[in-house]
Design a protein around this motif. Structure first.
Motif, short mmCIF file in Angstrom:
data_model
loop_
_atom_site.label_atom_id
_atom_site.label_comp_id
_atom_site.label_asym_id
_atom_site.label_seq_id
_atom_site.Cartn_x
_atom_site.Cartn_y
_atom_site.Cartn_z
N LEU A 35 10.40 34.93 -7.95
CA LEU A 35 10.08 36.34 -8.22
C LEU A 35 11.26 36.96 -8.95
CD1 LEU A 35 8.67 37.32 -4.70
CD2 LEU A 35 7.40 36.40 -6.66
N HIS A 36 11.00 37.61 -10.07
CA HIS A 36 12.07 38.24 -10.85
C HIS A 36 11.94 39.76 -10.76
CE1 HIS A 36 13.46 34.60 -13.27
NE2 HIS A 36 12.42 34.16 -12.57
N TYR A 37 13.03 40.41 -10.38
CA TYR A 37 13.03 41.85 -10.18
C TYR A 37 14.05 42.53 -11.10
CZ TYR A 37 10.44 41.03 -5.85
OH TYR A 37 9.49 40.66 -4.93
N VAL A 227 9.01 42.05 -12.20
CA VAL A 227 8.74 42.00 -13.63
C VAL A 227 8.18 40.66 -14.06
CG1 VAL A 227 10.45 43.76 -14.22
CG2 VAL A 227 11.16 41.36 -14.11
N LYS A 228 8.33 39.62 -13.22
CA LYS A 228 7.83 38.30 -13.62
C LYS A 228 7.70 37.40 -12.41
CE LYS A 228 10.58 35.62 -16.03
NZ LYS A 228 11.33 35.03 -17.17
N ILE A 229 6.66 36.55 -12.42
CA ILE A 229 6.50 35.51 -11.40
C ILE A 229 6.49 34.17 -12.11
CG2 ILE A 229 5.01 34.57 -9.60
CD1 ILE A 229 3.83 37.34 -9.22
N VAL A 230 7.35 33.25 -11.65
CA VAL A 230 7.42 31.91 -12.23
C VAL A 230 7.00 30.91 -11.16
CG1 VAL A 230 8.88 30.17 -13.31
CG2 VAL A 230 9.28 32.60 -13.78
N LYS A 231 5.98 30.11 -11.45
CA LYS A 231 5.50 29.11 -10.49
C LYS A 231 5.74 27.70 -10.99
CE LYS A 231 1.92 32.13 -8.58
NZ LYS A 231 0.49 32.28 -8.25
#
Length: 231
Positions: A35-37, A227-231
């Motif tokens: 999770l990017h904040y 701002v972004k979710i990386v899986k």
């Protein structure tokens, strides 16, 4: 016939018990998810960023333990790491717990490594089913440090936790179904007291989508959003 009805009744009761024991988590449920904040002030100026990556999911006794790597980045350089901590979340029964140790600054605590440090926590939690108007359990952490002539303590209390509503929240990462929560945070270091209020939007199997911080006068002081979710 009576035996069949009795067995059906047992199955129904067992099924209801199992449902009651389910734990709803407010973090990712897949190892490796990031999770990017982004953190900004009330005017939208970027102050910094951080990521949270789910490292592991382990079962221990009657709990499921989730470990996440929290990485704080420099506001002036997105590639510069300021600090990394591992934070812990737990599922026990049908409640989801957030480890209050995350309110400790491990980098600052390194200065007290040769002193006697005592930490007392009362973790905050979320029951399996949230609903608007619901009041949630308070949480706290107290750190006492003894080092000869130098004794000090830090205390953080999270109180007046409440589910305000259920609503959608839009961020650069997408649109999410959320519970909107409110809480008050009182921090005391020696004779210095700081009071603030947070409004938080959380989503099942993801976590915090957005949070807003207000000072004791009710003025918005900062915003953090996914701002972004990386899986």
């Amino acid at each position: 016939m009576k035996k069949i009805l009795y067995l059906i009744l047992i199955l129904i009761c067992t099924s209801q018990f199992c449902i009651a024991q389910e734990c709803t988590i407010y973090i990712p449920n897949t190892v490796g998810t990031e999770l990017h904040y982004e953190m900004t002030n009330q005017k939208g100026k970027v102050l910094g960023s951080y990521t949270q990556k789910l490292l592991s999911i382990k079962n221990k006794d009657d709990e499921t333990i989730y470990s996440m790597l929290h990485t704080t980045m420099d506001g002036n350089s997105a590639d510069k790491i300021l600090m990394q901590d591992t934070i812990t979340f737990r599922c026990k029964g049908n409640e989801f717990y957030i480890d209050m140790d995350q309110y400790l600054n491990e980098k600052q605590m390194e200065a007290f490594q040769n002193m006697e440090v005592k930490v007392i926590t009362d973790d905050i939690n979320y029951p399996a089913n949230l609903s608007p108007g619901q009041k949630l359990k308070d949480g706290s952490i107290t750190v006492s440090i003894e080092g000869g002539m130098m004794n000090m303590s830090f205390t953080t209390n999270i109180t007046n936790r409440k589910v305000e509503s259920k609503e959608n929240m839009d961020t650069p990462a997408g649109t999410f179904k959320c519970y909107k929560l409110s809480e008050e945070i009182q921090s005391k270091t020696g004779f210095v007291n700081v009071t603030m209020r947070n409004v938080i939007w959380i989503s099942k199997d993801i976590g915090t989508i957005r949070s807003e911080s207000y000072n004791k006068k009710g003025k918005l002081t900062g915003i953090t959003q996914l701002v972004k979710i990386v899986k």
